[in-house]
Design a protein around this motif. Sequence first.
Motif, short mmCIF file in Angstrom:
data_model
loop_
_atom_site.label_atom_id
_atom_site.label_comp_id
_atom_site.label_asym_id
_atom_site.label_seq_id
_atom_site.Cartn_x
_atom_site.Cartn_y
_atom_site.Cartn_z
N ILE A 164 1.01 -1.06 -0.40
CA ILE A 164 0.49 0.06 0.25
C ILE A 164 0.83 1.37 0.07
CG2 ILE A 164 -0.55 0.16 2.31
CD1 ILE A 164 -3.29 0.70 1.48
N LYS A 165 1.80 1.04 0.49
CA LYS A 165 3.17 2.08 0.42
C LYS A 165 2.92 2.82 -0.78
CE LYS A 165 2.98 3.49 5.01
NZ LYS A 165 2.47 4.68 5.57
N ASP A 166 3.75 1.32 -1.22
CA ASP A 166 4.33 1.45 -3.32
C ASP A 166 3.08 1.86 -3.89
OD1 ASP A 166 6.29 0.90 -5.08
OD2 ASP A 166 5.70 -0.63 -5.89
N HIS A 167 2.18 1.93 -3.45
CA HIS A 167 0.71 2.12 -4.81
C HIS A 167 0.89 3.58 -4.24
CE1 HIS A 167 -0.79 -1.14 -7.11
NE2 HIS A 167 -0.06 -1.73 -5.68
N ARG A 168 0.10 4.32 -2.85
CA ARG A 168 0.31 5.49 -2.09
C ARG A 168 1.86 6.33 -2.98
NH1 ARG A 168 -2.14 8.81 1.07
NH2 ARG A 168 -1.07 10.28 2.04
N ARG A 169 2.87 6.22 -2.94
CA ARG A 169 3.88 6.61 -3.88
C ARG A 169 3.80 7.04 -5.13
NH1 ARG A 169 7.68 5.14 -6.71
NH2 ARG A 169 7.82 2.87 -6.27
N LEU A 170 2.98 6.01 -6.01
CA LEU A 170 3.04 6.32 -7.08
C LEU A 170 1.96 7.34 -7.39
CD1 LEU A 170 3.22 2.47 -8.62
CD2 LEU A 170 4.71 3.88 -9.43
N PHE A 171 0.95 7.14 -6.85
CA PHE A 171 -0.47 8.00 -6.82
C PHE A 171 0.21 9.34 -7.08
CE2 PHE A 171 -3.05 10.95 -4.83
CZ PHE A 171 -3.84 10.62 -5.75
N ASP A 189 -7.07 -0.33 0.56
CA ASP A 189 -7.39 -0.95 -0.53
C ASP A 189 -6.05 -0.74 -1.41
OD1 ASP A 189 -7.09 -2.30 -2.91
OD2 ASP A 189 -8.82 -2.78 -2.66
N ALA A 190 -4.31 -1.00 -1.90
CA ALA A 190 -3.23 -0.57 -2.66
C ALA A 190 -3.76 -0.38 -3.76
CB ALA A 190 -2.65 -1.09 -2.24
N TRP A 191 -4.42 -0.99 -4.09
CA TRP A 191 -4.91 -1.02 -5.58
C TRP A 191 -5.95 0.11 -5.96
CZ3 TRP A 191 -1.54 -3.79 -8.45
CH2 TRP A 191 -1.37 -5.26 -7.74
N GLU A 192 -6.73 0.64 -5.05
CA GLU A 192 -7.29 1.54 -5.27
C GLU A 192 -6.70 3.02 -5.52
OE1 GLU A 192 -11.93 1.65 -4.99
OE2 GLU A 192 -10.86 0.04 -6.42
N TYR A 193 -5.64 3.24 -4.73
CA TYR A 193 -5.12 4.52 -4.89
C TYR A 193 -4.54 4.87 -7.02
CZ TYR A 193 -3.09 5.41 -0.63
OH TYR A 193 -3.32 5.81 0.95
N SER A 194 -4.73 3.57 -7.69
CA SER A 194 -4.50 3.44 -9.30
C SER A 194 -5.63 3.62 -8.93
CB SER A 194 -4.04 2.51 -10.34
OG SER A 194 -5.32 1.25 -9.78
N VAL A 195 -6.78 3.64 -9.43
CA VAL A 195 -8.38 3.92 -9.53
C VAL A 195 -7.90 5.37 -9.89
CG1 VAL A 195 -10.74 3.80 -9.38
CG2 VAL A 195 -8.95 1.28 -9.59
N LEU A 196 -7.95 5.84 -8.21
CA LEU A 196 -7.99 7.01 -8.25
C LEU A 196 -7.77 7.51 -8.42
CD1 LEU A 196 -9.31 9.05 -6.89
CD2 LEU A 196 -7.94 9.13 -4.89
N ALA A 197 -5.95 7.78 -9.01
CA ALA A 197 -5.32 8.27 -10.38
C ALA A 197 -5.87 8.47 -11.14
CB ALA A 197 -3.94 7.31 -10.19
N GLU A 198 -5.57 8.04 -11.54
CA GLU A 198 -6.66 7.53 -13.75
C GLU A 198 -8.33 9.19 -13.34
OE1 GLU A 198 -7.70 3.53 -14.63
OE2 GLU A 198 -5.72 3.13 -14.70
N MET A 199 -8.61 8.11 -12.07
CA MET A 199 -10.35 9.49 -12.51
C MET A 199 -9.49 10.98 -12.77
SD MET A 199 -13.00 7.11 -9.41
CE MET A 199 -13.29 6.38 -9.95
N VAL A 200 -8.81 11.02 -11.63
CA VAL A 200 -8.20 12.77 -11.09
C VAL A 200 -7.61 13.17 -12.55
CG1 VAL A 200 -6.42 14.07 -10.41
CG2 VAL A 200 -7.18 12.35 -8.33
N GLU A 201 -6.63 12.11 -13.24
CA GLU A 201 -6.03 12.17 -14.26
C GLU A 201 -7.25 12.76 -15.39
OE1 GLU A 201 -2.24 10.35 -14.24
OE2 GLU A 201 -3.49 8.99 -14.82
N ALA A 202 -8.18 11.79 -15.39
CA ALA A 202 -9.14 11.98 -16.09
C ALA A 202 -10.27 13.20 -16.11
CB ALA A 202 -9.83 10.94 -16.34
N TRP A 203 -9.77 13.96 -15.40
CA TRP A 203 -10.66 14.84 -14.31
C TRP A 203 -9.92 16.35 -15.00
CZ3 TRP A 203 -9.47 19.29 -11.90
CH2 TRP A 203 -10.60 20.25 -11.29
N GLY A 204 -8.98 15.78 -14.91
CA GLY A 204 -7.40 16.82 -15.64
C GLY A 204 -8.43 17.52 -16.86
N PHE A 205 -7.61 16.31 -17.76
CA PHE A 205 -7.79 16.34 -19.38
C PHE A 205 -9.11 16.85 -19.29
CE2 PHE A 205 -9.69 14.52 -23.11
CZ PHE A 205 -7.85 15.02 -23.87
N ARG A 206 -10.68 16.37 -18.73
CA ARG A 206 -11.79 17.09 -19.02
C ARG A 206 -11.60 18.82 -18.47
NH1 ARG A 206 -13.90 12.77 -16.70
NH2 ARG A 206 -13.95 13.61 -14.70
#
Length: 282
Positions: A164-171, A189-206
């Motif tokens: 979870i620390k590794d995924h938080r760092r990547l987020f 849940d470590a894997w949810e960090y990547s889901v949230l990152a994609e949501m933020v990036e998509a929001w930023g693109f819009r």
Amino acid sequence: MAPDTGFPDADARHDFDRMRRRAAVARLAGWIMRQPGDVTEVLPYGEVVAALGFVSERALGLQVIEVADIVGSVDRTTDFDRYFRPVSPALRARWQRLAAAQRRGESMPPIVVKRVGDMYFVVDGHHRVSIAFARHFETIDAYVTEVVTRVSPAGITARSDLLIKDHRRLFLSRVPLAGEQRAAITMRDAWEYSVLAEMVEAWGFRLMQQTGEFLARAEVARRWFGEEFLPVVRMARAASILSRATDAELYVLVARERYRLVRRHVWSEEIISELSQRGDLS
């Protein structure tokens, strides 16, 4: 613990045998209780720093440190368990020699450690640390090097916590929040960090499509937190949706379900109200 006999060699031998028995009992108890295997393992420095992200290090010199705060090793993770109890009989000769010398009053050189947060990782002096644990010493002299990491090491107790620390760092490399905003985003849940990152990036693109201007990652992160994350979380909390979830977990879930409902990236009181009616989101 049996009282000392006054014979350094015999007492050192008894200490080693006692530590070996306790290591074996701890492993057996963990197996019986079906605990994760890494609970009794020494933390590996390399994996910890890789998960947290290395920034810099600096020598702090000779210090007196708490023995209980020594939790890991740079290169001897298979020789000792989490409490530096020897797990191999091959360590006996050197261990007993040093333990007996210490009991005879011979001085021991300081150990060498790296400090990550409140945790210490042994570079040199593993046997001396093991003996300190065996004799219940509270402190030990050490040459300390402080290691600064991108993500806080707080909360690491076992190897499994590194995921979870590794995924938080990547987020945070993708969504570089700062200060209180950074601290507000937590996931279990470590894997949810990547889901949230994609949501933020998509929001930023819009957002960039709407404004017609390029925004750096830090600016996208800052605006997402203030313009999107906080309002959504406040509405969801007011509607008593998933009261046990962290704010970040709550945002991911309602954002995901919102799109399933309306197929649009919009928010309204009606959408939150409809989500709150679902029994699985209470």
